[in-house]
Structures are given as structure tokens and as C-alpha cells.
Design a protein around this motif. Structure first.
Motif, PDB file in Angstrom:
ATOM      1  N   GLU A  30       0.827  -1.208   0.000  1.00 24.96           N
ATOM      2  CA  GLU A  30       0.000   0.000   0.000  1.00 24.96           C
ATOM      3  C   GLU A  30       0.863   1.260   0.000  1.00 24.96           C
ATOM      4  O   GLU A  30       0.479   2.280  -0.591  1.00 24.96           O
ATOM      5  CB  GLU A  30      -0.934  -0.016   1.210  1.00 24.96           C
ATOM      6  CG  GLU A  30      -2.040  -1.053   1.104  1.00 24.96           C
ATOM      7  CD  GLU A  30      -2.805  -1.216   2.397  1.00 24.96           C
ATOM      8  OE1 GLU A  30      -4.021  -1.489   2.322  1.00 24.96           O
ATOM      9  OE2 GLU A  30      -2.197  -1.083   3.492  1.00 24.96           O
ATOM     10  N   LYS A  37       1.684   2.188  -3.468  1.00 22.42           N
ATOM     11  CA  LYS A  37       0.551   2.889  -4.074  1.00 22.42           C
ATOM     12  C   LYS A  37       0.487   4.338  -3.594  1.00 22.42           C
ATOM     13  O   LYS A  37       0.177   5.253  -4.368  1.00 22.42           O
ATOM     14  CB  LYS A  37      -0.754   2.167  -3.750  1.00 22.42           C
ATOM     15  CG  LYS A  37      -0.884   0.788  -4.359  1.00 22.42           C
ATOM     16  CD  LYS A  37      -2.210   0.146  -3.983  1.00 22.42           C
ATOM     17  CE  LYS A  37      -2.355  -1.239  -4.590  1.00 22.42           C
ATOM     18  NZ  LYS A  37      -3.647  -1.879  -4.224  1.00 22.42           N
ATOM     19  N   ALA A  96       2.871   6.501  -5.503  1.00 24.53           N
ATOM     20  CA  ALA A  96       2.370   6.854  -6.836  1.00 24.53           C
ATOM     21  C   ALA A  96       1.311   7.953  -6.748  1.00 24.53           C
ATOM     22  O   ALA A  96       1.303   8.894  -7.552  1.00 24.53           O
ATOM     23  CB  ALA A  96       1.808   5.618  -7.525  1.00 24.53           C
ATOM     24  N   ASN A 104      -5.436   4.074  -7.245  1.00 28.97           N
ATOM     25  CA  ASN A 104      -5.314   2.664  -6.834  1.00 28.97           C
ATOM     26  C   ASN A 104      -5.687   2.462  -5.371  1.00 28.97           C
ATOM     27  O   ASN A 104      -5.067   1.671  -4.641  1.00 28.97           O
ATOM     28  CB  ASN A 104      -3.893   2.157  -7.097  1.00 28.97           C
ATOM     29  CG  ASN A 104      -3.540   2.163  -8.567  1.00 28.97           C
ATOM     30  OD1 ASN A 104      -4.377   1.855  -9.414  1.00 28.97           O
ATOM     31  ND2 ASN A 104      -2.314   2.533  -8.887  1.00 28.97           N
ATOM     32  N   SER A 164      -6.844   5.237   2.755  1.00 32.28           N
ATOM     33  CA  SER A 164      -7.873   4.839   1.796  1.00 32.28           C
ATOM     34  C   SER A 164      -8.931   5.918   1.630  1.00 32.28           C
ATOM     35  O   SER A 164      -9.698   5.910   0.656  1.00 32.28           O
ATOM     36  CB  SER A 164      -8.524   3.525   2.230  1.00 32.28           C
ATOM     37  OG  SER A 164      -9.127   3.668   3.506  1.00 32.28           O
TER      38      SER A 164
END
Length: 257
Positions: A9, A12, A15, A106, A179
Motif C-alpha cells: 500500500e 501505491k 504513486a 489505486n 484509503s
């Protein structure tokens, strides 16, 4: 909710952070006298969609706003400092612009903000204010070591801002992120060291010092979103998303090389 991200994670998150930093850098290079805030919003939408990312703002409808926000970026000009809602306004020479952007890529979100002056009509007081928020951000990031506490970050930020002569508003500050865009823990822009949540590797934080030139009081626009200095004084806001790692804090929202 406080999330601790796994190594996968965190990749991600890197990114997502690089995308946010890159979009902000491109927008800054494009902003000039005459640029319309709505055009900035359109450009932001295009870059987010081209990257396969999702805006954190369009459908954002928290209790403190008159939501949903309905735009892709916050554009705060001069006395506006937070949640600046894009509208039909063309930037003028000497305007102080803050761009605040959050996206999800993502499944992981990243959030950052930059303040800068438009054109060549620059007031040294504006630049000092921007410099103070950037120095406070650097101090807050440096304090975000594994095993430190949230209060250590707040204390570091507040020390820089206070030493620069600014009064500090405690209503809005930094936050956890992962998230979703806004998570616990809350990071006040001033506080006492050695208090609060203990920082763990895998934690993402959006650290965001902001100040107003001569006040710490806010007022809200009729749009239900845009927050301005109560006195009409100018403002500045700087933010990065970082990851707490075993080796120390890592800034995620830097533009791509």
C-alpha cells in the motif's frame, strides 16, 4: 479511524503522492495573470482523469461544508486560505494563490497544497508568509519520526509560525490519510510535545501549516465552503503528505523528476 499501510500500500501511496505533486507543479507553471480559476479546475480534472485517478473533492460533503464540493481542486486567492471554491475569477498581477489538491489512485489518497504569487508584483510580506508556512512544514515533517507523538509535530509547526510573528488558528490542521482523504489523527498547527498518538511506520499524514497575516479568526463565504481571514488580510497554506517509515519521514507529494 487510523490506518497503518502495508509495504504494498505504501508503494501505491508513493504513486498517488507523486501524481498530486506533479499536477500542482504543472498548474503552478501554467498560472499567470488572466488565468481563470475555473480553467485551473478544468485542467486539474483533465490531468486526474488522464492518470486514471479519482478526485477526493467532487463528491466531498463533510459536516462543515455546504456540499458536495463539486470541483476538482481548491483555489484560494489572497484573503481566502482553505477550501477555496473555484469560481469565475481571472488572476491579477500580485494575487497570492493557494492550490490544494487531493486525489485517490489505486485505492490510496494523497493531499498537498502550495501557495505562490502571480506575476511580478510581489509584496515581500506575502513571500515572508509563504516562507513561514514552508519552514513550519519542514519542521513538522522532521518531527514525524517513528516513536514520536502527534504533539511533537504540532509543537514543531507552532514554534516556527509563532517565531515568525503569526497567530495560529486551531480549528483546522493536518490529518491522517490513506484509503480516504481525512482520517485520524488530527494534527493541530500548535501543541505540546510528548502528547497524542504514537507514530508508527506505515502511517500516512497530511501536514499543513497555514496562517493569516494579522489574525487567527476565519469567516466563511456565502458559497458555504471558502474560508477567509476575518480581517481581509492575506493568507498562505503549504501541505505535504508524508509516510512515517522506520528510517524517518518520507515526503510523498513531490513532483516527478
Amino acid at each position: 479511524m487510523i490506518e497503518i499501510l502495508s509495504p504494498a500500500e505504501l508503494l501505491k501511496a508513493q504513486a498517488a503522492g507523486e501524481l498530486v505533486g506533479t499536477i500542482l507543479a504543472r498548474l503552478k507553471s501554467e498560472c499567470a495573470v488572466g488565468t481563470n480559476l475555473l480553467e485551473i479546475d478544468r485542467r486539474t480534472k483533465a490531468m486526474i482523469e488522464q492518470a486514471g485517478a479519482v478526485s477526493c473533492y467532487v463528491d466531498y460533503a463533510p459536516s462543515f461544508g455546504r456540499g458536495p464540493f463539486g470541483h476538482y481542486i481548491c483555489t484560494a486567492v489572497n484573503d481566502a486560505v482553505l477550501h477555496g471554491k473555484p469560481h469565475n475569477y481571472k488572476l491579477k498581477n500580485g494575487d497570492l494563490l493557494t492550490l490544494d489538491l487531493a486525489v485517490t489512485l489505486n485505492g490510496i489518497s494523497a493531499d498537498a497544497a502550495i501557495s505562490f504569487i502571480i506575476g511580478d508584483k510581489q509584496d515581500p510580506a506575502d513571500q515572508r508568509m509563504i516562507d513561514a508556512t514552508e519552514a513550519a512544514l519542514a519542521a513538522g515533517i522532521q518531527a514525524a519520526q517513528p516513536g514520536a507523538r502527534i504533539g511533537d509535530i504540532s509543537y514543531a509547526i507552532g514554534g516556527v509560525l509563532s517565531a515568525a510573528g503569526y497567530r495560529i488558528n486551531l480549528e483546522y490542521g493536518g490529518h491522517g490519510i490513506g484509503s480516504t482523504m481525512h482520517q485520524d489523527p488530527h494534527i493541530s498547527n500548535n501543541g505540546k510535545p510528548g502528547r497524542g498518538y504514537v507514530l508508527q511506520p506505515g502511517l500516512l499524514l497530511a501536514i499543513e501549516p497555514w496562517v493569516m497575516k494579522d489574525t487567527n479568526r476565519l469567516k466563511i463565504d456565502a458559497d458555504g465552503w471558502t474560508l477567509r481571514s476575518a480581517t481581509g488580510a492575506r493568507t498562505a497554506h503549504t501541505e505535504h503528505t508524508i509516510a512515517v517509515t522506520e528510517d524517518g519521514p518520507q515526503i510523498l507529494t513531490l513532483p516527478a523528476p
